[in-house]
Design a protein around this motif. Structure first.
Motif, mmCIF file in Angstrom:
data_model
loop_
_atom_site.group_PDB
_atom_site.id
_atom_site.type_symbol
_atom_site.label_atom_id
_atom_site.label_comp_id
_atom_site.label_asym_id
_atom_site.label_seq_id
_atom_site.Cartn_x
_atom_site.Cartn_y
_atom_site.Cartn_z
ATOM 1 N N ILE A 18 0.846 -1.202 0.000
ATOM 2 C CA ILE A 18 0.000 0.000 0.000
ATOM 3 C C ILE A 18 0.882 1.254 0.000
ATOM 4 C CG2 ILE A 18 -1.768 1.298 1.282
ATOM 5 C CD1 ILE A 18 -2.874 -1.316 0.037
ATOM 6 N N ASP A 19 1.966 1.239 0.747
ATOM 7 C CA ASP A 19 2.894 2.380 0.758
ATOM 8 C C ASP A 19 3.496 2.617 -0.627
ATOM 9 O OD1 ASP A 19 2.479 3.003 3.418
ATOM 10 O OD2 ASP A 19 4.282 1.972 4.133
ATOM 11 N N THR A 26 5.860 2.494 -9.254
ATOM 12 C CA THR A 26 5.431 1.415 -10.150
ATOM 13 C C THR A 26 6.429 0.265 -10.186
ATOM 14 O OG1 THR A 26 6.333 2.614 -12.042
ATOM 15 C CG2 THR A 26 3.964 2.878 -11.592
ATOM 16 N N ASP A 27 7.724 0.547 -10.034
ATOM 17 C CA ASP A 27 8.719 -0.535 -10.020
ATOM 18 C C ASP A 27 8.485 -1.462 -8.834
ATOM 19 O OD1 ASP A 27 9.931 0.426 -12.322
ATOM 20 O OD2 ASP A 27 11.428 1.590 -11.218
ATOM 21 N N LEU A 28 8.292 -0.896 -7.663
ATOM 22 C CA LEU A 28 8.063 -1.711 -6.470
ATOM 23 C C LEU A 28 6.713 -2.421 -6.540
ATOM 24 C CD1 LEU A 28 9.207 -2.706 -3.828
ATOM 25 C CD2 LEU A 28 8.391 -0.603 -2.733
ATOM 26 N N LEU A 29 5.699 -1.732 -7.035
ATOM 27 C CA LEU A 29 4.389 -2.381 -7.211
ATOM 28 C C LEU A 29 4.517 -3.585 -8.145
ATOM 29 C CD1 LEU A 29 2.035 0.713 -7.530
ATOM 30 C CD2 LEU A 29 2.044 -0.961 -5.668
ATOM 31 N N THR A 30 5.254 -3.421 -9.233
ATOM 32 C CA THR A 30 5.470 -4.516 -10.178
ATOM 33 C C THR A 30 6.157 -5.690 -9.490
ATOM 34 O OG1 THR A 30 5.554 -3.004 -12.057
ATOM 35 C CG2 THR A 30 6.579 -5.165 -12.358
ATOM 36 N N ALA A 42 -5.934 -5.348 0.882
ATOM 37 C CA ALA A 42 -6.388 -4.138 1.572
ATOM 38 C C ALA A 42 -5.767 -4.038 2.957
ATOM 39 C CB ALA A 42 -7.907 -4.147 1.682
ATOM 40 N N ASP A 43 -5.614 -2.794 3.416
ATOM 41 C CA ASP A 43 -5.092 -2.574 4.763
ATOM 42 C C ASP A 43 -6.242 -2.624 5.776
ATOM 43 O OD1 ASP A 43 -6.380 -0.071 4.717
ATOM 44 O OD2 ASP A 43 -4.521 1.076 4.557
ATOM 45 N N SER A 44 -5.957 -2.261 7.002
ATOM 46 C CA SER A 44 -6.952 -2.372 8.075
ATOM 47 C C SER A 44 -8.142 -1.438 7.899
ATOM 48 C CB SER A 44 -6.287 -2.114 9.428
ATOM 49 O OG SER A 44 -5.761 -0.799 9.462
ATOM 50 N N ARG A 45 -8.020 -0.431 7.055
ATOM 51 C CA ARG A 45 -9.141 0.478 6.772
ATOM 52 C C ARG A 45 -9.869 0.103 5.489
ATOM 53 N NH1 ARG A 45 -5.565 5.759 7.325
ATOM 54 N NH2 ARG A 45 -4.322 4.339 6.104
ATOM 55 N N LEU A 50 -5.102 0.362 -5.253
ATOM 56 C CA LEU A 50 -5.740 1.213 -6.263
ATOM 57 C C LEU A 50 -6.382 2.441 -5.624
ATOM 58 C CD1 LEU A 50 -6.517 1.664 -9.234
ATOM 59 C CD2 LEU A 50 -8.604 0.361 -8.769
ATOM 60 N N ILE A 51 -7.089 2.246 -4.534
ATOM 61 C CA ILE A 51 -7.725 3.381 -3.849
ATOM 62 C C ILE A 51 -6.661 4.391 -3.431
ATOM 63 C CG2 ILE A 51 -8.936 4.063 -1.733
ATOM 64 C CD1 ILE A 51 -10.615 1.459 -2.040
ATOM 65 N N VAL A 52 -5.570 3.914 -2.864
ATOM 66 C CA VAL A 52 -4.509 4.793 -2.364
ATOM 67 C C VAL A 52 -3.754 5.467 -3.516
ATOM 68 C CG1 VAL A 52 -2.334 4.817 -1.089
ATOM 69 C CG2 VAL A 52 -4.289 3.564 -0.183
ATOM 70 N N ALA A 53 -3.430 4.714 -4.550
ATOM 71 C CA ALA A 53 -2.699 5.294 -5.690
ATOM 72 C C ALA A 53 -3.529 6.382 -6.368
ATOM 73 C CB ALA A 53 -2.324 4.204 -6.689
#
Length: 167
Positions: A18-19, A26-30, A42-45, A50-53
Motif C-alpha cells: 500500500i505504501d 510502479t517498479d516496487l508495485l510490479t 487491503a489494509d486495516s481500513r 488502487l484506492i490509495v494510488a
C-alpha cells in the motif's frame, strides 16, 4: 557472518504494498505483483493499492494495478471506491481511467453518497460535469434523502443542471 532471517507478517507486507501505491512507485508495485501479491490486498481500513494510488494522483500506478487485475469497484470500510476519492479531489484524468476500466459512476458508499455527490460537495464542477457526461444519475438519494441536484443548489452550482427543468 550470516544474514539475518527477516520475516514479515502478511499485514506488514500489505502495508509495504500500500505504501508503494501511495508513493506511486510502479517498479516496487510490479515487484510485489510479480511475486504474487493480489492487486486488491487491503489494509486495516479497507484501502486497496488502487484506492490509495488514485487518491494520491498516481495515474501510472493506477494503470498498472488495473492492468494487473485490480478491481475498480473495490471498496474501503466506508463503502467508498477509488472513483469516490478522485471525484472528491477533482482528478479528472484518473476518473476517466477508472470509468474506462469499469468503475460504476453511481456507486454509493454506506451513507448513500455517490462520486457525483462528492464532486459537488467539494466544488469540483468540472469533475461533476465529467461524471454527468459519463452517465451519473443526479437524482439518486443519499441516506438523508439528499440528491446531487440538492447539493448543487446548496453549493450554488445550479448551472450543472441548466438543461434540466428541475434545477
Amino acid at each position: 557472518m550470516s544474514t539475518p532471517n527477516i520475516n514479515f507478517t502478511p499485514e506488514q507486507i500489505t502495508a509495504l504494498f500500500i505504501d508503494a501505491a501511495r508513493e506511486g512507485d510502479t517498479d516496487l508495485l510490479t515487484q510485489f505483483l510479480d511475486a504474487g501479491m493480489t492487486p486488491d490486498a487491503a489494509d486495516s481500513r479497507g484501502y486497496t493499492a488502487l484506492i490509495v494510488a488514485t487518491y494520491n494522483g498516481h495515474i501510472e500506478a493506477a494503470r498498472l494495478l488495473l492492468d494487473r487485475g485490480a478491481n475498480p469497484e473495490a471498496t474501503d470500510l466506508k463503502g467508498a471506491t477509488a472513483l469516490s476519492g478522485v471525484a472528491f479531489k477533482g482528478l479528472q484524468d484518473i476518473a476517466a481511467l477508472l470509468i474506462e476500466k469499469g468503475a460504476n459512476v453511481d456507486h454509493a458508499n454506506h451513507a448513500g453518497r455517490t462520486p457525483l455527490m462528492f464532486a459537488i460537495m467539494f466544488g469540483r464542477e468540472d469533475m461533476a460535469r465529467q461524471l454527468l457526461a459519463s452517465g451519473a444519475n443526479p437524482d439518486l438519494e443519499d441516506a438523508d434523502g439528499t440528491t446531487s441536484r440538492d447539493l448543487a443548489q446548496r453549493q450554488l452550482l445550479t448551472g450543472l443542471f441548466a438543461e434540466s427543468k428541475e434545477a
